[in-house]
Scaffold this active site. Structure first.
Site, PDB file in Angstrom:
ATOM      1  N   ASP A   1      -8.031   5.975   3.991  1.00 17.57           N
ATOM      2  CA  ASP A   1      -8.447   4.681   4.908  1.00 17.57           C
ATOM      3  C   ASP A   1      -9.774   5.067   5.367  1.00 17.57           C
ATOM      4  O   ASP A   1     -10.285   6.435   5.234  1.00 17.57           O
ATOM      5  CB  ASP A   1      -7.412   4.699   5.989  1.00 17.57           C
ATOM      6  CG  ASP A   1      -6.072   4.249   5.683  1.00 17.57           C
ATOM      7  OD1 ASP A   1      -5.745   3.864   4.398  1.00 17.57           O
ATOM      8  OD2 ASP A   1      -5.129   4.381   6.549  1.00 17.57           O
TER       9      ASP A   1
ATOM     10  N   HIS B   1       0.626   4.173   7.142  1.00 15.99           N
ATOM     11  CA  HIS B   1       0.189   4.957   5.851  1.00 15.99           C
ATOM     12  C   HIS B   1       0.700   6.414   6.190  1.00 15.99           C
ATOM     13  O   HIS B   1       1.183   6.772   7.060  1.00 15.99           O
ATOM     14  CB  HIS B   1      -1.321   4.805   5.704  1.00 15.99           C
ATOM     15  CG  HIS B   1      -1.609   3.606   5.099  1.00 15.99           C
ATOM     16  ND1 HIS B   1      -3.182   3.182   4.948  1.00 15.99           N
ATOM     17  CD2 HIS B   1      -1.066   2.518   4.387  1.00 15.99           C
ATOM     18  CE1 HIS B   1      -3.154   2.258   4.162  1.00 15.99           C
ATOM     19  NE2 HIS B   1      -1.801   1.755   3.750  1.00 15.99           N
TER      20      HIS B   1
ATOM     21  N   SER C   1       0.816  -1.254  -0.179  1.00 14.83           N
ATOM     22  CA  SER C   1      -0.051  -0.039   0.003  1.00 14.83           C
ATOM     23  C   SER C   1       0.869   1.468  -0.056  1.00 14.83           C
ATOM     24  O   SER C   1       0.187   2.263  -0.236  1.00 14.83           O
ATOM     25  CB  SER C   1      -0.998   0.000   1.289  1.00 14.83           C
ATOM     26  OG  SER C   1       0.033  -0.107   2.509  1.00 14.83           O
TER      27      SER C   1
END
Length: 140
Positions: free
Chosen positions: A104, A79, A31
């Site tokens: 998210d 992230h 990701s």
């Protein structure tokens, strides 16, 4: 006497290894590509390291890469913070994987942020591919 010194040196070495290992986080997904990849290890600073605050989560800025306890996933997520907003007096962070199309699913509060990826210049500190050992052992 030598045995005591040897034992003490082994204990000190073990403590150093454990302290260093707690500041490493294995990347388990793609990701965040191309910044880092599955199997890479990132170096982090801790919001709470045995009572020592290495950084204050409320000082996180847009662009920082953080590790946080997600309500939507059963493991910590690594992230990037893409926006910071305030809703009803609470600071909330919008977070997204660089390789993901959408952020998210939920805003993140400062108390959910547990680590921040250490950067050198503009680049995160990454140990490439070494985390595959952990991924293999955990069956991920």
């Amino acid at each position: 006497m030598t045995d005591k010194k040897e034992i003490i040196s082994h204990v000190i070495l073990l403590i150093i290894v454990l302290l260093a290992a707690s500041h490493l986080n294995v990347v388990v997904s793609g990701s965040m590509e191309p910044v880092f990849y599955r199997g890479d290890i990132v170096v982090v600073e801790k919001a709470d390291f045995f009572g020592i605050q290495e950084f204050d989560p409320s000082t996180v800025q847009v662009g920082d890469i953080v590790v946080y306890n997600a309500v939507w996933y059963n493991s910590p997520v690594i992230h990037r913070v893409i926006n910071i907003t305030e809703i009803n007096g609470t600071t909330l962070y919008m977070i997204k994987g660089d390789n993901n199309d959408v952020p998210d699913p939920y805003y993140v509060k400062a108390n959910q942020i547990r680590d921040r990826v250490v950067t050198f210049g503009d680049s995160p500190v990454v140990i490439p591919k070494l985390g595959y050992i952990t991924i293999f052992l955990k069956g991920l």
